[in-house]
Design a protein around this motif. Sequence first.
Motif: not given
Length: 400
Positions: A130-139, A264-269
């Motif tokens: 998936f795109p790099p910006e979705a990394r946290g959501r995948v984890v 859902p917050l891993l990428d933002r924070f």
Amino acid sequence: MAAAEPDRRRAVAVLAALMLAAFTFNTTESLPIGLLRLISADLGVSLPAIGYLVTGYGLTVAVASLPLAHATRAVPRRHVLSALLAALALASLLPAAGSSYRLLLAARLVTALAQALFWAVMGPVAVGLFPPEARGRVVGVLSAAGSLALVLGVPAGTWLGRRGGWQLPLVVVAGLGLVSLLVIALLLPTTRPDQGHAAYAATRDTRRFAIVLATTALSVTGAFTGYTYLVDLLGTSGFSDSAVGALLLVSGVSGVLGVSAVGPLLDRFPRGTLITPVATQAVGMLGLYTAGGSRPAAVAALVVLGGSLGPVFTATQNQMLRCAPGRTEIALAANSGAYNAGIAAGALLGGLVLHGTAVRQTFLAGGLLTLAALAVLLVGGQPLPRRMALTRSRTVLRTR
């Protein structure tokens, strides 16, 4: 756009297969807990001997994660994951076909070796789809799938075992592993492991890596110093056996909800999503220590603690993908090893504390260790002094 849609569907299918595999591995790890008496009676061995199936599993994962990840770093991930899931299925079917403690122990060790490598390579594979910006959501979704093992997998396996024998859950586990194997073998591309944006961290940071690794080791050791003896604590607090079972389920559900909220917050924070669950864990541990005979306070503290355990692991895995100084699967293997070593060390430390004091003291010791993890995280997150930062920058430039 038409060409991209099949690729997206393929990525989603592979992610679903990895989620199922995570759920299956975690269920397999803890399955003997619910089948202790059944296996003990059928094989004619003591309950502690069956308990060693769980202890030995965790220690194997702790010791083998990093060496296996290093040894297979050049092997295409499609081949690695297919072999690991085949090992899971075969190691589940063999003891189901026989009635030998030694065979069951050997099968558990094989499965533990497979799981040790699985958790190291699964993250980069899934994130790379998936795109790099979705990394946290995948984890986050992978961790949520793994967390469901204690809420759904182990209770379901226990229910099946009581009705069809302890071998039946192993057959089901093998079937789930084969489903994941087929999807991954058919749909995951065969590429070099060092290709793709997930093979290396966006910002390589050895200092941050060490801080997160120390946080994992301290927080998990602290958690399991008390959590290993949670049933005893609840019993001494006046809860009946049926109420204890219900509370364990509540704790598991709280953990799934915690992971689902953090994902859902891993990428933002990225930093806050690690600090918050570690602090929450400390509150839960010390809350159970101070609850005493107050059952409402104990329930509230248990919910808080249960909601923090999964997010701590999720957030540290996400941090490893962000700051790994080398290949991400090596960093993830180190984190997984630290996590499982923390489980074993916590159980041992809690036993030593419990030997001379009341069970409540194990939660005090665990809470203090968790506070130490929080201190490492907060102090380690401060900017380096100017002179040290300049030295570090020059070192980085020389190595490039």
